[in-house]
Design a protein around this motif. Structure first.
Motif, short mmCIF file in Angstrom:
data_model
loop_
_atom_site.label_atom_id
_atom_site.label_comp_id
_atom_site.label_asym_id
_atom_site.label_seq_id
_atom_site.Cartn_x
_atom_site.Cartn_y
_atom_site.Cartn_z
N GLY A 500 51.23 35.55 35.54
CA GLY A 500 51.24 36.99 35.74
C GLY A 500 49.88 37.63 35.68
O GLY A 500 49.77 38.84 35.87
N THR A 501 48.83 36.86 35.43
CA THR A 501 47.48 37.41 35.39
C THR A 501 46.51 36.60 36.24
O THR A 501 45.30 36.71 36.06
CB THR A 501 46.97 37.46 33.94
OG1 THR A 501 47.03 36.14 33.38
CG2 THR A 501 47.79 38.41 33.09
N THR A 502 47.05 35.80 37.16
CA THR A 502 46.20 34.97 38.03
C THR A 502 46.02 35.67 39.36
O THR A 502 47.02 35.96 40.05
CB THR A 502 46.83 33.59 38.25
OG1 THR A 502 47.05 32.97 36.98
CG2 THR A 502 45.92 32.72 39.09
N GLY A 507 42.21 39.26 48.98
CA GLY A 507 41.54 40.40 48.36
C GLY A 507 41.40 40.27 46.87
O GLY A 507 40.33 40.55 46.30
N ALA A 508 42.47 39.84 46.19
CA ALA A 508 42.42 39.71 44.74
C ALA A 508 41.41 38.65 44.31
O ALA A 508 40.66 38.84 43.35
CB ALA A 508 43.81 39.37 44.21
N VAL A 509 41.37 37.54 45.03
CA VAL A 509 40.42 36.48 44.68
C VAL A 509 38.99 36.94 44.93
O VAL A 509 38.07 36.67 44.12
CB VAL A 509 40.74 35.21 45.47
CG1 VAL A 509 39.66 34.16 45.29
CG2 VAL A 509 42.11 34.65 45.07
N ALA A 510 38.75 37.62 46.05
CA ALA A 510 37.40 38.08 46.36
C ALA A 510 36.89 39.08 45.33
O ALA A 510 35.75 38.98 44.85
CB ALA A 510 37.37 38.71 47.76
N THR A 511 37.71 40.04 44.95
CA THR A 511 37.28 41.01 43.95
C THR A 511 37.09 40.37 42.58
O THR A 511 36.20 40.76 41.82
CB THR A 511 38.29 42.16 43.85
OG1 THR A 511 39.60 41.62 43.58
CG2 THR A 511 38.34 42.93 45.16
N SER A 512 37.92 39.37 42.28
CA SER A 512 37.77 38.67 41.01
C SER A 512 36.44 37.92 40.95
O SER A 512 35.74 37.95 39.93
CB SER A 512 38.93 37.71 40.79
OG SER A 512 38.76 36.96 39.61
N GLU A 740 52.55 40.66 43.56
CA GLU A 740 51.90 39.86 44.60
C GLU A 740 50.48 39.46 44.22
O GLU A 740 50.09 38.29 44.36
CB GLU A 740 51.86 40.64 45.92
CG GLU A 740 53.18 40.72 46.64
CD GLU A 740 53.04 41.43 47.96
OE1 GLU A 740 53.64 40.95 48.94
OE2 GLU A 740 52.33 42.45 48.04
N MET A 741 49.69 40.40 43.73
CA MET A 741 48.27 40.15 43.51
C MET A 741 47.99 39.42 42.20
O MET A 741 46.87 38.94 41.99
CB MET A 741 47.49 41.47 43.54
CG MET A 741 47.56 42.18 44.88
SD MET A 741 46.55 43.68 44.95
CE MET A 741 44.90 42.99 44.78
N ASN A 742 49.00 39.30 41.32
CA ASN A 742 48.79 38.61 40.04
C ASN A 742 49.62 37.35 39.92
O ASN A 742 49.80 36.83 38.81
CB ASN A 742 49.11 39.56 38.87
CG ASN A 742 48.05 40.62 38.69
OD1 ASN A 742 46.86 40.34 38.79
ND2 ASN A 742 48.48 41.85 38.43
N GLY A 743 50.11 36.84 41.03
CA GLY A 743 50.74 35.53 41.02
C GLY A 743 52.12 35.46 40.42
O GLY A 743 52.50 34.41 39.91
#
Length: 781
Positions: A500-502, A507-512, A740-743
């Motif tokens: 739940g926090t991955t 977009g989420a990976v790039a910003t991370s 979606e964005m946190n797996g």
């Protein structure tokens, strides 16, 4: 040949020729070492009658043109001999009892009674010395300069004598005699305003042409107008060239930092019509509860939400502020809280940095790096934002007041600062759980150094912290203590993100990764600054300890998978200081300046007027300007995706807020709200009378059951609610984006759940709009 006349001989009236002296051969000869006299313009002067009797001799050394000011030119003209008679003008008679004129044989009288003559003599001697050093340039300049006077037998034009008591006004013969124009100097002093105004204009244009109605996985990054990025680039470049100029006052650097905070923190408040972050909405609900109930309540009535009543400092203060402002709730102003809390950090930061240096370049570059490196997002409407500012305030007091020795007056003053320290620590302890622990480890690290070997701050903090934990916070700590003890020493689990926090999706990976690279770059620059600036390793060692002290907290707790972000935030004040030192040439600290003043021999000017030691101008390498600028620009631009790259998750459009508000307006007491997760506005609205269940927080096996047969499993989970209470199923846009964005679950799985509930006769549709859907469990089911 007769030696040239000295300035004193020319400055007194010459007696008329008589039978005893017709050619001046009986005049008193000057001393052998007397300097060659000049006429104030650099040309050697000789009385005209003597020049007529003897042929002119070539000058031993050509004389340079002398540039005189108005005052010096007036004095020289008043004391120069008349070219037609070879006599010096008679000084004006002030009274009838004027003393007799001084002669060449009485130099003391001539110097003391005629200050104009003394000034002319000093000017003539200076010009003669310059002429002997630069003969070639002087001759060339005299040939083309109209003011250079050559010995000549040609009669000079007759001049009208000036009235008695006034000196003749010399003509302006040099551009240096003109007063400098004021506007070029003012324009040069105000040039830093130009990048500021350009950046602000570009930012305003960008905010008016940015559409946030359809955010993608890159959040605000892809929605921003290109002029926003241009404005940030202009602002960063203007700041860098302004802060490197020692002549610029610190007010310009402060203006640049404030504009940076406005562009970073106020952009979202202007673009989004509703506040960001589900946690901010949750804190608004806690404040609403305090205003409604009028006091604190325990876990028997509030359940898990009782923890906020056990650390009520921030919420009680905000409840008082809501009443003072006369607004309905904190949501009316909490969208601007990131800007307010960021500005609150500036004062303690400046106090901390000025404890070790007065180099404005180092101070303001460190503040800039702190602002762009603080992407963690704890500046939102939360107790952590205020507790962090108070944390820096305590460090500023300790670093500035507890590191100095003092006698009775020092001990008395330290008692006052201890009282202030106790007030700040108390405000931290009653507002936040984690910040007191961070403060304790930092103060203990400082107390281990020789300069800050004073245990009063650390002991005071520990006593206040334990007193609160053993009284008001004891119910929560008693329940959470077993889990806290198990997590001690488990560093791998404490830094693990977990389910739940991955970050999931491009977009989420790039910003991370942008956030990771930004934090890693600041830490690497800090390491480079420690290695490069040798003086900082010794003189600013306390700041190095401030940066390293939070690291052991990794072994203490996971803090809900957020410990790594909190450690980075508490390390940032010290790390930013050394990172700024890596971008600058050689810097100095206050201790080094004091040592330099103590060891340097005092000069007369220093004894007369104490002056601050300034840094010498060092030769700058080619990369000394542009490479640090590019590094600073990259960090400033990387802040935007790190800070705003998840706005698709954190932003709730007005129609989503309206849908949730409709739910709580009609829900009876003891009702149940079932949702995928808690990422929606007003998620904790009226939590003291309405229960919540977020099934994605449940065991993974139960989540799989819901995915396989959504309507049946959800109806079974919601059937325990007894009338007149109702059970509601809520699925919103924010829940989908967060899942979606946190797996967690993807869009297809969430759509399947929604369709299953919609087609089941056990559920009835209550409301639907672009923000989501709301169903209620029918009483028959």
């Amino acid at each position: 040949m007769r030696p040239p006349a000295t300035p004193r001989e020319r400055s007194v009236p010459e007696p008329a020729p008589g039978p005893e002296a017709t050619d001046g051969s009986h005049r008193a000869a000057p001393p052998p070492d007397a300097p060659e006299a000049t006429d104030g313009t650099g040309a050697t002067s000789d009385p005209a009658p003597r020049a007529a009797q003897e042929p002119p001799t070539p000058a031993a050394s050509p004389e340079p043109p002398t540039t005189l000011s108005r005052k010096q030119a007036a004095k020289a003209a008043a004391t120069s001999p008349d070219p037609t008679t070879g006599r010096s003008p008679q000084p004006p008679t002030a009274t009838a009892t004027q003393p007799p004129p001084a002669t060449a044989s009485d130099p003391v009288t001539a110097t003391a009674s005629d200050p104009v003559t003394a000034a002319s003599q000093e000017s003539a001697a200076t010009a003669s010395e310059e002429a002997s050093v630069r003969p070639g340039r002087a001759a060339t300049a005299r040939a083309h300069h109209p003011t250079a006077r050559e010995p000549s037998t040609a009669p000079a034009p007759t001049t009208t004598p000036e009235p008695s008591g006034s000196a003749p006004e010399p003509p302006v013969t040099d551009l240096s005699d003109l007063a400098p124009a004021a506007w070029p100097a003012r324009a040069a002093a105000a040039w830093p305003a130009l990048p500021l105004l350009v950046a602000l204009a570009l930012w305003v244009y960008a905010t008016r042409h940015t559409d946030v109605s359809a955010l993608d996985d890159f959040g605000l990054v892809s929605a921003l107008h290109p002029t926003f990025w241009a404005g940030l680039a202009v602002l960063t470049a203007g700041f860098w060239f302004t802060v490197r100029d020692r002549r610029r006052p610190g007010a310009w650097s402060l203006a640049y930092v404030l504009v940076l905070l406005v562009m970073e923190r106020a952009t979202q408040a202007l673009l989004y019509p509703t506040p960001l972050y589900a946690w901010a909405w949750k804190h608004d609900a806690v404040i609403d509860h305090l205003l409604t109930s009028g006091g604190l309540q325990g876990a028997d009535r509030l359940g898990d939400m009782a923890v906020y009543d056990q650390w009520p400092g921030f919420f009680a203060a905000q409840a008082a502020l809501v009443r003072l402002l006369g607004v309905d709730n904190a949501a009316m102003y909490m969208a601007w809280w990131p800007l307010v809390s960021s500005v609150l950090l500036l004062l303690p930061l400046l106090l901390i940095y000025r404890t070790f240096t007065e180099d404005r370049r180092l101070i303001w570059t460190a503040v800039w790096l702190f602002c762009v490196g603080n992407w963690v997002g704890q500046d939102y409407f939360s107790p952590q934002s205020v507790a962090f500012a108070l944390h820096l305030g305590v460090l500023a007091v300790v670093l500035r007041r507890y590191g100095r020795s003092g006698g009775p007056h020092g001990r008395q003053g330290q008692a006052v600062w201890t009282v202030l320290l106790s007030v700040l620590v108390t405000a931290i302890v009653v507002s936040h759980q984690l910040t007191p622990g961070m403060l304790v480890v930092t103060l203990v690290a400082l107390a281990l150094t020789r300069r800050y070997r004073d245990w009063v701050p650390a002991v005071t903090t520990v006593v206040i912290f334990l007193a609160w934990c053993l009284t008001a916070a004891l119910p929560f700590l008693s329940a959470a203590m077993p889990d806290m003890i198990r997590s001690i020493g488990d560093i791998g689990a404490n830094v693990e993100t977990g389910y739940g926090t991955t970050p999931t999706g491009t977009g989420a990976v790039a910003t991370s990764w942008a956030a990771r690279l930004l934090s890693g770059s600041v830490l690497l620059l800090a390491l480079a600054g420690v290695l490069r600036q040798r003086v900082l390793r010794h003189r600013a060692l306390p700041l190095l300890l401030v940066a390293a002290a939070p690291l052991p907290m990794f072994a203490a707790s996971s803090y809900g998978s957020e410990m790594i972000f909190r450690v980075l935030m508490f390390m940032l004040p010290g790390a930013a200081f050394f990172a700024a030192a890596a971008l600058l040439p050689k810097v100095r600290t206050l201790a080094a300046d004091a040592a330099a003043r103590d060891t340097a021999p005092p000069s007369p000017a220093t004894r007369a007027r104490p002056r601050r030691v300034t840094l010498p101008a060092l030769p700058r390498p080619r990369y000394g300007v542009w490479v640090p600028l590019l590094v600073l620009l990259a960090g400033t631009l990387a802040f935007v995706p790190s800070y705003s790259g998840k706005d698709r998750v954190n932003y709730f459009p007005p129609h989503e807020v309206a849908l949730v508000q409709q739910l709580f307006d009609q829900a009876p007491d003891d009702s149940l709200v079932v949702a995928a997760n808690r990422n929606y506005p007003l998620a904790y609205e009226q939590y003291w009378r309405v229960d919540h269940y977020w099934f994605l927080d449940d065991d993974r096996r139960h989540v799989d059951e819901i995915v396989r047969d959504p309507a049946t499993v959800l109806a079974r989970d919601m059937a325990a609610v007894e009338p007149p209470a109702r059970a509601y199923f809520l699925l919103t846009r924010g829940q989908t984006a967060n899942s979606e964005m946190n797996g967690q679950l993807d869009r297809a799985q969430l759509d399947r759940i929604r369709e299953s509930v919609a087609s089941s006769p056990a559920f009835e549709l209550v409301a639907e709009n672009d923000g989501g859907v709301l169903y209620v469990l029918t009483p028959a089911s």
